[in-house]
Scaffold this motif. Structure first.
Motif, PDB file in Angstrom:
ATOM      1  N   ALA A  49      10.063  13.374   2.654  1.00 11.99           N
ATOM      2  CA  ALA A  49      10.650  14.108   1.517  1.00 11.99           C
ATOM      3  C   ALA A  49      10.746  15.600   1.785  1.00 11.99           C
ATOM      4  N   ARG A  50       9.872  16.111   2.669  1.00 12.60           N
ATOM      5  CA  ARG A  50       9.704  17.564   2.849  1.00 12.60           C
ATOM      6  C   ARG A  50       9.480  18.213   1.489  1.00 12.60           C
ATOM      7  N   ALA A  51       8.630  17.510   0.697  1.00  9.36           N
ATOM      8  CA  ALA A  51       8.206  17.995  -0.626  1.00  9.36           C
ATOM      9  C   ALA A  51       6.814  17.403  -0.856  1.00  9.36           C
ATOM     10  N   PRO A  52       5.975  18.048  -1.688  1.00 13.71           N
ATOM     11  CA  PRO A  52       4.659  17.467  -1.943  1.00 13.71           C
ATOM     12  C   PRO A  52       4.808  16.054  -2.521  1.00 13.71           C
ATOM     13  N   ALA A  53       3.948  15.150  -2.056  1.00 16.56           N
ATOM     14  CA  ALA A  53       4.025  13.755  -2.527  1.00 16.56           C
ATOM     15  C   ALA A  53       2.661  13.348  -3.080  1.00 16.56           C
ATOM     16  N   VAL A  54       2.671  12.778  -4.302  1.00 18.77           N
ATOM     17  CA  VAL A  54       1.406  12.326  -4.901  1.00 18.77           C
ATOM     18  C   VAL A  54       1.355  10.798  -4.911  1.00 18.77           C
ATOM     19  N   THR A  55       0.148  10.283  -4.862  1.00 16.74           N
ATOM     20  CA  THR A  55      -0.064   8.828  -4.838  1.00 16.74           C
ATOM     21  C   THR A  55       0.128   8.277  -6.252  1.00 16.74           C
ATOM     22  N   VAL A  56       0.947   7.234  -6.406  1.00 18.95           N
ATOM     23  CA  VAL A  56       1.050   6.592  -7.728  1.00 18.95           C
ATOM     24  C   VAL A  56       0.521   5.171  -7.733  1.00 18.95           C
ATOM     25  N   ALA A  57       0.505   4.505  -6.586  1.00 20.26           N
ATOM     26  CA  ALA A  57       0.015   3.123  -6.577  1.00 20.26           C
ATOM     27  C   ALA A  57      -0.512   2.755  -5.193  1.00 20.26           C
ATOM     28  N   VAL A  58      -1.574   1.976  -5.205  1.00 24.60           N
ATOM     29  CA  VAL A  58      -2.135   1.439  -3.954  1.00 24.60           C
ATOM     30  C   VAL A  58      -2.263  -0.057  -4.186  1.00 24.60           C
ATOM     31  N   ASP A  59      -1.680  -0.847  -3.289  1.00 19.21           N
ATOM     32  CA  ASP A  59      -1.933  -2.277  -3.447  1.00 19.21           C
ATOM     33  C   ASP A  59      -2.078  -2.982  -2.110  1.00 19.21           C
ATOM     34  N   SER A  60      -2.522  -4.232  -2.202  1.00 18.73           N
ATOM     35  CA  SER A  60      -2.777  -5.059  -1.016  1.00 18.73           C
ATOM     36  C   SER A  60      -3.723  -4.365  -0.050  1.00 18.73           C
ATOM     37  N   LEU A  61      -4.696  -3.639  -0.583  1.00 13.87           N
ATOM     38  CA  LEU A  61      -5.674  -2.995   0.307  1.00 13.87           C
ATOM     39  C   LEU A  61      -6.737  -4.016   0.674  1.00 13.87           C
ATOM     40  N   GLY A 101     -13.237  -0.616  24.823  1.00 18.22           N
ATOM     41  CA  GLY A 101     -11.773  -0.650  24.650  1.00 18.22           C
ATOM     42  C   GLY A 101     -11.317  -1.765  23.735  1.00 18.22           C
ATOM     43  N   ARG A 102     -12.262  -2.556  23.169  1.00 18.31           N
ATOM     44  CA  ARG A 102     -11.861  -3.656  22.261  1.00 18.31           C
ATOM     45  C   ARG A 102     -11.254  -3.075  20.999  1.00 18.31           C
ATOM     46  N   ARG A 103     -10.063  -3.568  20.619  1.00 15.14           N
ATOM     47  CA  ARG A 103      -9.366  -3.035  19.443  1.00 15.14           C
ATOM     48  C   ARG A 103      -9.203  -4.126  18.393  1.00 15.14           C
ATOM     49  N   ARG A 104      -9.360  -3.733  17.129  1.00 17.21           N
ATOM     50  CA  ARG A 104      -9.227  -4.700  16.030  1.00 17.21           C
ATOM     51  C   ARG A 104      -8.496  -4.025  14.878  1.00 17.21           C
ATOM     52  N   ILE A 105      -7.594  -4.776  14.229  1.00 15.28           N
ATOM     53  CA  ILE A 105      -7.011  -4.271  12.980  1.00 15.28           C
ATOM     54  C   ILE A 105      -8.016  -4.566  11.883  1.00 15.28           C
ATOM     55  N   THR A 106      -8.460  -3.530  11.179  1.00 16.67           N
ATOM     56  CA  THR A 106      -9.539  -3.713  10.198  1.00 16.67           C
ATOM     57  C   THR A 106      -9.076  -3.564   8.753  1.00 16.67           C
ATOM     58  N   ASN A 107      -7.988  -2.867   8.517  1.00 17.72           N
ATOM     59  CA  ASN A 107      -7.505  -2.635   7.142  1.00 17.72           C
ATOM     60  C   ASN A 107      -5.994  -2.510   7.145  1.00 17.72           C
ATOM     61  N   ARG A 108      -5.429  -2.808   5.970  1.00 19.24           N
ATOM     62  CA  ARG A 108      -3.984  -2.624   5.799  1.00 19.24           C
ATOM     63  C   ARG A 108      -3.749  -2.357   4.313  1.00 19.24           C
ATOM     64  N   ALA A 109      -2.784  -1.528   3.992  1.00 19.46           N
ATOM     65  CA  ALA A 109      -2.472  -1.303   2.571  1.00 19.46           C
ATOM     66  C   ALA A 109      -1.038  -0.825   2.432  1.00 19.46           C
ATOM     67  N   TYR A 110      -0.490  -1.025   1.229  1.00 13.57           N
ATOM     68  CA  TYR A 110       0.797  -0.442   0.866  1.00 13.57           C
ATOM     69  C   TYR A 110       0.502   0.619  -0.186  1.00 13.57           C
ATOM     70  N   ILE A 111       0.929   1.833   0.075  1.00 12.11           N
ATOM     71  CA  ILE A 111       0.636   2.950  -0.829  1.00 12.11           C
ATOM     72  C   ILE A 111       1.962   3.612  -1.209  1.00 12.11           C
TER      73      ILE A 111
END
Ligand SMILES: CC(C)(COP(=O)(O)OP(=O)(O)OC[C@H]1O[C@@H](n2cnc3c(N)ncnc32)[C@H](O)[C@@H]1OP(=O)(O)O)[C@@H](O)C(=O)NCCC(=O)NCCS
Length: 158
Positions: A49-61, A101-111
């Motif tokens: 946006a090249r503008a300040p962005a505020v969080t309005v919703a977090v889901d599927s965390l 070097g072991r890698r794991r996906i530990t979290n995911r969310a849509y914000i």
């Protein structure tokens, strides 16, 4: 209105996890991870946006696996769906055991973020150009999630 690509705003934040990030079980505190996820998503949205962005919703965390002290953790954020003033980001957290070097996906969310003008009111953001089949599929799923959020919003305000 200008059009931007997904790759113009996607980013990766990295953080080496230290004892001050841990809870009393010795794992990394969920709140620390959530803060960094929100920061990564917020910077991605602000970049678009090249503008300040505020969080309005977090889901599927989700917390799939614990993160440990000594892990190098990356927070990868990219835009999935863009409305008139809102932007959905997908944030994926990956922990790397630095010694093995072991890698794991530990979290995911849509914000979801909303871009604001100087008066603190929502402002129009650039369109998102979709260049790959994966981007088009993520957009479709993001559009469905956003419709569901707006239904929940209406129900909650009743
Ligand atoms: C962001 C804010 C200014 C929006 O105000 P508003 O009166 O709801 O504005 P609108 O109804 O015009 O909604 C603006 C956009 O947000 C979206 N939106 C609003 N609530 C939403 C929700 N719960 N989930 C998903 N999207 C939402 C709308 O769909 C709209 O998107 P669009 O323009 O792409 O269609 C207001 O909700 C706010 O200040 N919230 C607090 C933000 C905050 O403090 N966050 C934590 C710290 S960053």
């Amino acid at each position: 209105m200008e059009t931007k690509r997904v790759k113009d705003s996607e980013l990766v934040l990295s953080q080496f996890m230290q004892p001050e990030h841990a809870n009393n079980l010795g794992n990394i505190h969920g709140g620390v991870l959530m803060k960094l996820m929100d920061e990564a998503g917020g910077m991605c949205a602000t970049r678009h946006a090249r503008a300040p962005a505020v969080t309005v919703a977090v889901d599927s965390l989700t917390f799939l696996e614990p993160v440990h002290i000594g892990d190098l953790v990356t927070f990868s954020a990219r835009l999935t769906y863009v409305g008139r003033t809102s932007m959905e980001t997908e944030v994926v957290v990956e922990a790397e055991e630095i010694l093995t070097g072991r890698r794991r996906i530990t979290n995911r969310a849509y914000i979801v973020y909303v871009a604001l003008n100087g008066q603190g009111r929502p402002v129009e953001v650039p369109c998102l150009s979709l260049e790959t089949e994966e981007e088009r599929e993520r957009w479709k799923q993001g559009e469905i999630r956003q419709k569901e959020r707006l239904v929940r919003r209406t129900q909650q305000s009743l």
